[in-house]
Design a protein around this motif. Structure first.
Motif, mmCIF file in Angstrom:
data_model
loop_
_atom_site.group_PDB
_atom_site.id
_atom_site.type_symbol
_atom_site.label_atom_id
_atom_site.label_comp_id
_atom_site.label_asym_id
_atom_site.label_seq_id
_atom_site.Cartn_x
_atom_site.Cartn_y
_atom_site.Cartn_z
ATOM 1 N N ASN A 9 -60.076 28.970 -43.973
ATOM 2 C CA ASN A 9 -60.608 28.192 -44.778
ATOM 3 C C ASN A 9 -60.140 28.303 -46.359
ATOM 4 O O ASN A 9 -60.136 27.127 -46.982
ATOM 5 N N LEU A 10 -59.816 29.354 -46.524
ATOM 6 C CA LEU A 10 -59.403 29.541 -47.934
ATOM 7 C C LEU A 10 -58.100 28.960 -48.243
ATOM 8 O O LEU A 10 -58.016 28.324 -49.195
ATOM 9 N N GLU A 11 -57.103 28.926 -47.053
ATOM 10 C CA GLU A 11 -55.890 28.357 -47.300
ATOM 11 C C GLU A 11 -56.360 26.710 -47.291
ATOM 12 O O GLU A 11 -55.685 26.146 -48.079
ATOM 13 N N ASN A 12 -56.847 26.177 -46.545
ATOM 14 C CA ASN A 12 -57.476 24.582 -46.457
ATOM 15 C C ASN A 12 -57.800 24.426 -47.657
ATOM 16 O O ASN A 12 -57.517 23.262 -48.335
ATOM 17 N N LEU A 13 -58.828 25.030 -48.515
ATOM 18 C CA LEU A 13 -59.240 24.927 -49.788
ATOM 19 C C LEU A 13 -58.109 24.599 -50.927
ATOM 20 O O LEU A 13 -57.952 23.727 -51.469
ATOM 21 N N VAL A 14 -57.094 25.733 -50.625
ATOM 22 C CA VAL A 14 -56.365 25.820 -51.915
ATOM 23 C C VAL A 14 -55.275 24.486 -51.645
ATOM 24 O O VAL A 14 -54.722 23.956 -52.487
ATOM 25 N N ARG A 15 -54.936 24.380 -50.556
ATOM 26 C CA ARG A 15 -54.066 23.093 -50.143
ATOM 27 C C ARG A 15 -54.757 21.848 -50.498
ATOM 28 O O ARG A 15 -54.134 20.916 -51.174
ATOM 29 N N GLU A 16 -55.986 21.767 -50.312
ATOM 30 C CA GLU A 16 -56.742 20.270 -50.697
ATOM 31 C C GLU A 16 -56.580 20.097 -52.251
ATOM 32 O O GLU A 16 -56.679 19.244 -52.793
ATOM 33 N N LEU A 17 -56.997 21.349 -53.042
ATOM 34 C CA LEU A 17 -57.343 21.319 -54.313
ATOM 35 C C LEU A 17 -55.825 21.023 -54.879
ATOM 36 O O LEU A 17 -55.727 20.559 -56.231
ATOM 37 N N CYS A 18 -54.614 21.732 -54.364
ATOM 38 C CA CYS A 18 -53.378 21.539 -55.073
ATOM 39 C C CYS A 18 -53.114 19.859 -54.835
ATOM 40 O O CYS A 18 -51.973 19.418 -55.514
ATOM 41 N N LYS A 19 -53.618 19.296 -53.953
ATOM 42 C CA LYS A 19 -53.143 17.670 -53.762
ATOM 43 C C LYS A 19 -53.545 17.036 -55.055
ATOM 44 O O LYS A 19 -53.475 15.787 -55.195
ATOM 45 N N LEU A 20 -54.766 17.455 -55.835
ATOM 46 C CA LEU A 20 -55.089 16.645 -56.928
ATOM 47 C C LEU A 20 -54.254 16.403 -57.992
ATOM 48 O O LEU A 20 -53.204 17.252 -58.142
ATOM 49 N N PRO A 21 -54.132 15.068 -58.660
ATOM 50 C CA PRO A 21 -52.883 14.724 -59.367
ATOM 51 C C PRO A 21 -52.893 15.436 -60.758
ATOM 52 O O PRO A 21 -51.909 15.769 -61.175
ATOM 53 N N ARG A 22 -54.081 16.159 -61.032
ATOM 54 C CA ARG A 22 -53.933 16.945 -62.154
ATOM 55 C C ARG A 22 -55.215 17.529 -62.220
ATOM 56 O O ARG A 22 -56.060 17.640 -61.336
ATOM 57 N N GLU A 23 -55.280 18.703 -63.378
ATOM 58 C CA GLU A 23 -56.497 19.422 -63.359
ATOM 59 C C GLU A 23 -57.557 18.617 -63.827
ATOM 60 O O GLU A 23 -57.584 17.622 -64.461
ATOM 61 N N THR A 24 -58.688 18.889 -63.296
ATOM 62 C CA THR A 24 -60.070 18.242 -63.510
ATOM 63 C C THR A 24 -60.776 18.969 -63.951
ATOM 64 O O THR A 24 -60.612 20.180 -64.454
ATOM 65 N N GLU A 25 -62.393 18.344 -64.388
ATOM 66 C CA GLU A 25 -63.134 19.138 -65.115
ATOM 67 C C GLU A 25 -63.956 20.216 -64.262
ATOM 68 O O GLU A 25 -64.686 20.984 -64.781
ATOM 69 N N TRP A 26 -63.444 20.155 -63.077
ATOM 70 C CA TRP A 26 -64.220 21.333 -62.096
ATOM 71 C C TRP A 26 -62.978 22.277 -61.322
ATOM 72 O O TRP A 26 -63.528 22.872 -60.634
ATOM 73 N N VAL A 27 -62.003 22.000 -61.753
ATOM 74 C CA VAL A 27 -60.592 22.729 -61.250
ATOM 75 C C VAL A 27 -59.819 23.351 -62.330
ATOM 76 O O VAL A 27 -59.311 22.302 -62.914
ATOM 77 N N GLU A 28 -59.616 24.415 -62.307
ATOM 78 C CA GLU A 28 -58.542 25.056 -63.294
ATOM 79 C C GLU A 28 -57.429 25.891 -62.572
ATOM 80 O O GLU A 28 -57.757 26.940 -61.628
ATOM 81 N N PHE A 29 -56.196 25.560 -62.812
ATOM 82 C CA PHE A 29 -55.012 26.339 -62.277
ATOM 83 C C PHE A 29 -54.459 27.363 -63.020
ATOM 84 O O PHE A 29 -54.208 26.993 -64.434
ATOM 85 N N LYS A 30 -54.292 28.668 -62.955
ATOM 86 C CA LYS A 30 -53.465 29.738 -63.696
ATOM 87 C C LYS A 30 -52.365 30.400 -63.012
ATOM 88 O O LYS A 30 -52.602 30.565 -61.619
ATOM 89 N N LYS A 67 -48.545 22.802 -63.906
ATOM 90 C CA LYS A 67 -47.882 21.556 -64.246
ATOM 91 C C LYS A 67 -47.707 20.700 -62.939
ATOM 92 O O LYS A 67 -47.914 19.631 -63.045
ATOM 93 N N ASP A 68 -47.164 21.469 -61.675
ATOM 94 C CA ASP A 68 -46.900 20.608 -60.802
ATOM 95 C C ASP A 68 -47.919 21.069 -59.727
ATOM 96 O O ASP A 68 -47.680 20.491 -58.312
ATOM 97 N N HIS A 69 -48.607 22.006 -59.698
ATOM 98 C CA HIS A 69 -49.646 22.549 -58.747
ATOM 99 C C HIS A 69 -48.888 23.106 -57.549
ATOM 100 O O HIS A 69 -49.341 23.116 -56.551
ATOM 101 N N ALA A 70 -47.698 23.664 -57.774
ATOM 102 C CA ALA A 70 -46.951 24.486 -56.677
ATOM 103 C C ALA A 70 -47.547 25.807 -56.676
ATOM 104 O O ALA A 70 -47.788 26.351 -57.665
ATOM 105 N N VAL A 71 -47.567 26.281 -55.461
ATOM 106 C CA VAL A 71 -48.006 27.664 -55.337
ATOM 107 C C VAL A 71 -46.931 28.800 -55.592
ATOM 108 O O VAL A 71 -45.910 28.777 -54.778
ATOM 109 N N VAL A 72 -47.162 29.519 -56.717
ATOM 110 C CA VAL A 72 -46.180 30.382 -56.976
ATOM 111 C C VAL A 72 -46.515 31.931 -56.910
ATOM 112 O O VAL A 72 -45.650 32.685 -57.082
ATOM 113 N N GLY A 73 -47.875 32.121 -56.610
ATOM 114 C CA GLY A 73 -48.021 33.292 -56.442
ATOM 115 C C GLY A 73 -48.443 34.188 -57.968
ATOM 116 O O GLY A 73 -48.396 33.451 -59.106
ATOM 117 N N THR A 74 -49.395 35.128 -57.828
ATOM 118 C CA THR A 74 -49.899 35.783 -59.060
ATOM 119 C C THR A 74 -50.065 37.339 -59.009
ATOM 120 O O THR A 74 -50.028 37.758 -57.865
#
Length: 490
Positions: A9-30, A67-74
């Protein structure tokens, strides 16, 4: 209890959020993070923005390029992160007001580490960090006080979002919804055919507002769904205290408890069962009529059903740590629910219907458990008079509402306050039925023989002296006088 803890489920969530065209007011990527104050500010901003946007949760995700919502790891590890000698999570909680139930979730995604900070929406007030409120404006984090229009909108939302629409269980799978909700009862109680497949069942529950689609493709189960149709409320974390508690005592005090149980099914699916449970513990009276001995209940079931239904439906769910309770004594039954009454306790019969929980009350009406017409108290008083019981007592006790029904007792043993209360409620019931109190109606109410008119007159005089009833036609001769409640004199 949360299905998001599963890696899938966590993987599905990340996959769906990465499909967003840009950061939104309810999602932040770092990608990485070492400025812990920033995390606290983001929690405040994202929680408040989620409320503004009607989202149940917001997310701060590490390991994804903004920038491109690519999964790069942390390399960020919240479990090992510390601020001084204090664990990061405890430090954040200590500086947040109110303390919201955020969670760090970690998973391996496409071979790299990803961290998701799941942040629930602000509920009853803006979330602050170190005394400061934040909000998202586009993809930027700003102080809320700099945007008064957003602050006003936020407070309007807090005032308008009812308990039933909030989420009790997030990101549940189809299977979990089917397992947790007594969906056959939903269709049976509404006299609807059971759909042939799971898809039809879930769509029907969603149309009713019992469940909602979430961001990861699963389901968020609403408080409405779980409170009314849970197979077991005690399995559901914060709602477990909302199960109805039934206690039977020995004699007329709370000194000795005979039995205690929790009714753990949802209010709608379990209502008939909980009424049976109460009736099984109630004392009964044995009467003899025309040489036939029979047992009758001490309290009329229609009145009992109304009182219990009111306690469930109109309670204040935002009062935590307590829930509805039924206490059974040898001479009375007391039903207590969290929250003060929404109307004056002396105007329960004539006041228009009001409910804290409109969606819950509406669905319970459709099921047939309540009427939502404001006639519940008419029935309670009518049944009390039919059984010639003392009038019910309504009390407000430390922000709780308590209704007490008393067992049958001779008029001569009633206290003056009990006699006055019974006469007043009799007047209210008469008035809403377009009638008035008369000497004859009082005799019928208390079971007074026709030749004891003077006894009924004394009861009327007591009520007049206490100011709860007034003459309707004061100039009429004594035998023709009629009376009404004090509030009807205008």
């Amino acid at each position: 209890m949360n299905a998001l803890q599963s890696p899938e489920n966590l993987e599905n969530l990340v996959r769906e959020l990465c499909k967003l065209p840009r950061e939104t007011e309810w999602v932040e990527f770092k990608v990485n993070e070492d400025r812990f104050h920033q995390i606290g500010e983001y929690i405040s901003a994202l929680a408040n923005s989620a409320a503004l946007l009607g989202k149940d949760y917001s997310y701060l995700i590490w390991g994804v390029s903004d920038k491109d919502h690519a999964v790069v790891g942390t390399n960020f590890d919240p479990d090992s992160a510390r601020v001084g000698n204090e664990e990061l999570e405890n430090w954040l909680l200590r500086l947040l007001d109110p303390r919201i139930n955020f969670r760090f979730l970690q998973a391996s995604f496409k071979g790299v580490s990803v961290v998701v900070l799941e942040i629930p929406r602000a509920l009853r007030q803006p979330v602050r960090f170190e005394g400061q409120e934040y909000v998202r404006v586009g993809s930027y984090k700003k102080k809320l006080k700099g945007f008064p229009e957003k602050e006003r909108a936020l407070w309007r939302i807090f005032e308008q979002t009812p308990f039933e629409n909030r989420i009790a269980l997030e990101q549940a799978s189809d299977e979990e919804v089917i397992r947790l909700l007594d969906y056959p009862s939903y269709f049976e109680l509404l006299d609807r055919p059971l759909p042939e497949n799971r898809h039809g069942i879930l769509n029907a529950l969603a149309d009713e507002g019992l469940i909602r689609r979430d961001n990861a493709g699963g389901w968020n189960v609403t408080n409405l769904g779980l409170v009314l149709f849970a197979r077991n409320i005690e399995d559901l974390g914060g709602l477990h205290r909302k199960a109805l508690r039934i206690i039977q005592y020995d004699q007329d005090s709370r000194i000795v408890t005979l039995k205690e149980r929790m009714e753990t099914k949802g209010y709608a699916s379990g209502f008939e069962g909980l009424i049976r449970s109460i009736n099984d513990l109630l004392p009964s009276n044995e009467v003899i009529g025309e040489a036939i001995r029979k047992t009758v209940p001490m309290f009329p079931e229609p009145a009992l059903r109304e009182i219990v239904a009111n306690a469930l439906i109109h309670q204040d769910f935002f009062i935590t740590g307590t829930g509805p309770m039924v206490e059974i004594f040898s001479d009375r039954i007391e039903v207590t629910s969290p929250g003060a009454p929404l109307v004056d306790i002396y105007r329960l019969i004539d006041s228009p219907p009001r409910s804290r929980n409109e969606s819950l009350a509406s669905l319970m009406r459709r099921i047939g458990i309540c009427e939502e017409r404001g006639s519940g108290w008419d029935k309670i008083i009518f049944q009390s008079e039919l059984y010639q019981l003392p009038a019910p007592l309504v009390e407000v006790v430390e922000n709780n509402t308590r209704v007490v029904m008393f067992a049958s007792r001779p008029l001569l043993t009633m206290h003056r306050t009990e006699r006055v209360r019974a006469t007043y409620f009799h007047a209210c019931l008469q008035y809403v039925n377009r009638k008035y109190v008369t000497n004859s109606s009082v005799r019928g109410r208390f079971g007074i023989a026709a030749h004891n008119r003077s006894q009924a007159s004394r009861l009327i005089s007591e009520a007049i002296d206490e100011g709860v009833i007034v003459p309707h036609n004061p100039d009429a001769p004594p035998k023709m006088k009629r009376y009404s409640p004090w509030w009807a004199k205008g």
